[in-house]
Design an enzyme around this catalytic site. Sequence first.
Site, mmCIF file in Angstrom:
data_model
loop_
_atom_site.group_PDB
_atom_site.id
_atom_site.type_symbol
_atom_site.label_atom_id
_atom_site.label_comp_id
_atom_site.label_asym_id
_atom_site.label_seq_id
_atom_site.Cartn_x
_atom_site.Cartn_y
_atom_site.Cartn_z
ATOM 1 N N HIS A 246 -11.002 -5.992 7.491
ATOM 2 C CA HIS A 246 -11.739 -5.741 6.256
ATOM 3 C C HIS A 246 -12.942 -4.824 6.463
ATOM 4 O O HIS A 246 -13.585 -4.440 5.483
ATOM 5 C CB HIS A 246 -12.243 -7.057 5.654
ATOM 6 C CG HIS A 246 -11.168 -7.909 5.069
ATOM 7 N ND1 HIS A 246 -10.217 -8.524 5.840
ATOM 8 C CD2 HIS A 246 -10.905 -8.257 3.784
ATOM 9 C CE1 HIS A 246 -9.402 -9.226 5.057
ATOM 10 N NE2 HIS A 246 -9.807 -9.080 3.808
ATOM 11 N N GLU B 2 0.815 -1.223 0.000
ATOM 12 C CA GLU B 2 0.000 0.000 0.000
ATOM 13 C C GLU B 2 0.845 1.267 0.000
ATOM 14 O O GLU B 2 0.514 2.242 -0.667
ATOM 15 C CB GLU B 2 -0.951 -0.015 1.204
ATOM 16 C CG GLU B 2 -2.122 -0.987 1.069
ATOM 17 C CD GLU B 2 -1.727 -2.432 1.282
ATOM 18 O OE1 GLU B 2 -2.499 -3.317 0.847
ATOM 19 O OE2 GLU B 2 -0.655 -2.669 1.884
#
Length: 307
Positions: A112, A43
């Site tokens: 998540h 990321e």
Amino acid sequence: MQQDDDVLVMGEDVGKNGGVFRATEGLYDEFGGDRVIDTPLAESGIIGTAIGMAAYGLKPVPEIQFMGFIYPGFDQIVSHAARLRTRSRGRFTCPMVIRAPYGGGIRAPEHHSESTEAFFAHQPGLKVVIPSTPYDTKGLLTSAIRDPDPVMFLEPKLIYRAFRGDVPTESYEVPIGEAAVREEGSDISVFTWGAMTRPTVEAAQQLEGEIDVEVVDLRTVSPLDEETIVESFKKTGRAAVVHEAPKTGGLGAEISSIIQEEALLYQEAPVERITGFDTPFPLYALEDYYLPEPARIKEGIRDAVNF
């Protein structure tokens, strides 16, 4: 992407696979690997590379697969993307849109289901956009891509494919920073955004005949549409805020402060916050207890009105 060759998409599995939620499906076939780029699982690298692209004239749209994975890129976002215009005294801008599915309700594993929009709303130099309808999603995404500065575009995954709405085929923009009144009312103003908009509207409709509820979908949480917030509250004198993020330090507190500062003399009751809990997001069976749903929203509305 058809209208502007500088726009490109990048992220994990966004190319041939079409993204984990298939949001970029078909783009690789149409635009090829130079503009729809499958990246490594990194990321910080995704965001850092996009910042460099944006500084030198491209308009990257990096996707972080889930908002709960964004933290390795947090430094790049707040230390570089958000500050590039001011630290370069306007020599560089950072026209990039960071897309991230966020929020709970789909029985996903750990990391998540976070709803941490307040992290990014707190950072000057970033805009934070959260649509709740198909029409707004296209219009706000268009506005975000055309914005000269970085935009966090958070997509509530609970409402992916949950319902349908009319979306014009032609290009159009929904202005960033403007709320939408989803239900008109006179007894209480309820402010919400993202996936919580639908259960809030449902709760308002179920209360019809008992309480006249105004539902305001903020659509952008940074900058907040303070004018709409204040004008709605002046009309009703009572307010509630519904969000799925934890209560402490959430944007409900900021909205309450705006009401206190700008419309205190109109206030008839404390502002009610109907939120997630101050715990890590739970797994599976407890999700339905964590997320605000119509019954809990109605209870909060009644508490504010009956104060």
